[in-house]
Design a protein around this motif. Structure first.
Motif, short mmCIF file in Angstrom:
data_model
loop_
_atom_site.label_atom_id
_atom_site.label_comp_id
_atom_site.label_asym_id
_atom_site.label_seq_id
_atom_site.Cartn_x
_atom_site.Cartn_y
_atom_site.Cartn_z
N ALA A 1 0.83 -1.21 0.00
CA ALA A 1 0.00 0.00 0.00
C ALA A 1 0.87 1.26 0.00
O ALA A 1 0.58 2.23 -0.70
CB ALA A 1 -0.92 -0.02 1.21
N LEU A 2 1.94 1.23 0.78
CA LEU A 2 2.85 2.37 0.84
C LEU A 2 3.54 2.61 -0.51
O LEU A 2 3.87 3.74 -0.86
CB LEU A 2 3.89 2.16 1.93
CG LEU A 2 3.41 2.41 3.37
CD1 LEU A 2 4.42 1.90 4.38
CD2 LEU A 2 3.16 3.90 3.59
N ASN A 3 3.74 1.54 -1.25
CA ASN A 3 4.38 1.63 -2.56
C ASN A 3 3.39 1.89 -3.70
O ASN A 3 3.76 1.85 -4.88
CB ASN A 3 5.18 0.36 -2.85
CG ASN A 3 6.40 0.23 -1.94
OD1 ASN A 3 7.01 1.23 -1.58
ND2 ASN A 3 6.74 -0.99 -1.57
N GLY A 4 2.13 2.13 -3.34
CA GLY A 4 1.13 2.47 -4.33
C GLY A 4 0.56 1.31 -5.11
O GLY A 4 -0.11 1.50 -6.13
N LYS A 5 0.80 0.09 -4.62
CA LYS A 5 0.32 -1.10 -5.34
C LYS A 5 -1.08 -1.53 -4.89
O LYS A 5 -1.67 -2.42 -5.49
CB LYS A 5 1.31 -2.25 -5.14
CG LYS A 5 2.68 -1.97 -5.74
CD LYS A 5 3.65 -3.13 -5.50
CE LYS A 5 5.02 -2.83 -6.08
NZ LYS A 5 5.99 -3.94 -5.83
N LEU A 6 -1.59 -0.90 -3.83
CA LEU A 6 -2.94 -1.20 -3.35
C LEU A 6 -3.70 0.11 -3.19
O LEU A 6 -3.14 1.10 -2.70
CB LEU A 6 -2.90 -1.94 -2.00
CG LEU A 6 -2.41 -3.38 -1.99
CD1 LEU A 6 -2.36 -3.88 -0.55
CD2 LEU A 6 -3.31 -4.28 -2.82
N ALA A 7 -4.94 0.12 -3.60
CA ALA A 7 -5.77 1.33 -3.48
C ALA A 7 -6.20 1.54 -2.04
O ALA A 7 -6.52 0.58 -1.32
CB ALA A 7 -6.99 1.21 -4.38
N LEU A 8 -6.20 2.78 -1.61
CA LEU A 8 -6.65 3.13 -0.26
C LEU A 8 -8.12 3.56 -0.29
O LEU A 8 -8.65 3.95 -1.32
CB LEU A 8 -5.80 4.27 0.31
CG LEU A 8 -4.29 4.03 0.37
CD1 LEU A 8 -3.60 5.23 1.03
CD2 LEU A 8 -3.97 2.75 1.14
#
Length: 289
Positions: A274-281
């Motif tokens: 998530a921190l690396n932008g691979k999961l949507a928040l």
């Protein structure tokens, strides 16, 4: 049911019978909480409580859990609380679990024997708001207890046989204390070793002292990314022998639910993605208290 004013309950009690025994919160000083600001703390009369139990007997036979509201029912004097629990046991025999909120003051007023008695009368889970393990943050938010007292009271509840669910708040330390808040909260959670941890993300409520501090520039909110970083550090610092760490409340940007210690590494990897932008928040517009 004779409900008065705003009531809250843990997400896990969504399908429970809600029995209002107290009005408000006996502490009612936490700077982030405005839930009971308009309520003067009081314990309702037994005849009203017992009338509501009779209502539940007629209309709530499909619900096998009961939650005692409002803010901290553990503070009810033992003799009265025992009387109420016996009435629940007698009139609602299908209820398998009674839950309640418990702050350190209320727990501290009970002896170990009294806590065990509550367990034997049906209290199977207590919800305690830790919020932070950082003593400076606890002082700043006027929690009314330091980390040592939180650990002591939490361990006493567990020793009685009552399951313990502890709530913490991501972001409550602001930008200045974010890292310390995260690591110290992990330390205290590890010391208590609760059955459940519920992590919420801070949402400022207008009318609260913390919101006023934010408006005056005295409290700096952390960004969604910093909240994820804080969650990651807090989670990495938390060591439970056999418990669940939940951060799936509607306020959180990244919903997680992990069984510890088994699922620790895969959950840390999830946070990293998530921190690396691979999961949507979760979008800001979808967050809620």
């Amino acid at each position: 049911m004779h409900y008065e004013g705003m009531m809250i309950r843990p997400p896990s009690e969504a399908n429970s019978i809600l029995l209002q025994v107290t009005l408000g919160c006996s502490h009612n000083k936490c700077t982030f909480c405005g839930t009971f600001r308009e309520k003067r703390f009081n314990i309702k009369k037994d005849d009203i409580i017992f009338e509501d139990i009779e209502f539940a007997r007629k209309y709530c036979q499909r619900q096998n859990r009961l939650f005692i509201c409002d803010g901290d029912a553990m503070i009810v004097p033992q003799k009265r609380l025992v009387k109420i629990l016996k009435q629940i046991k007698d009139r609602l025999p299908w209820v398998e679990r009674v839950g309640l909120y418990a702050n350190t003051k209320g727990i501290g007023m009970k002896t170990d024997e009294q806590l065990k008695q509550l367990h034997d009368l049906g209290v199977k889970i207590a919800y305690m708001g830790l919020e932070s393990g950082d003593d400076q943050v606890l002082k700043d938010i006027v929690k009314g207890a330091d980390s040592a007292k939180m650990i002591k009271m939490g361990k006493r509840v567990k020793a009685s046989g009552i399951k313990l669910s502890v709530t913490v708040i991501i972001g409550i330390g602001g930008k200045k204390r974010s890292e310390i808040h995260a690591s110290e909260t992990g330390r205290v959670l590890s010391a208590i070793d609760p059955d459940f941890v519920g992590a919420l993300s801070l949402m400022l409520t207008p009318g609260t002292e913390l919101h006023d501090q934010y408006e005056r520039g005295e409290f700096e909110l952390i960004t969604p990314k910093q909240m994820l970083e804080e969650l990651g550090l807090m989670f990495a610092s938390t060591h439970l022998s056999n418990g669940f760490f939940h951060a799936n409340h509607a306020s959180n940007y990244l919903p997680i639910r992990a069984k510890l210690p088994e699922e620790k590494e895969q959950t840390l990897e999830l946070i990293s993605q998530a921190l690396n932008g691979k999961l949507a928040l979760r979008p800001e517009s979808m967050r809620a208290l």
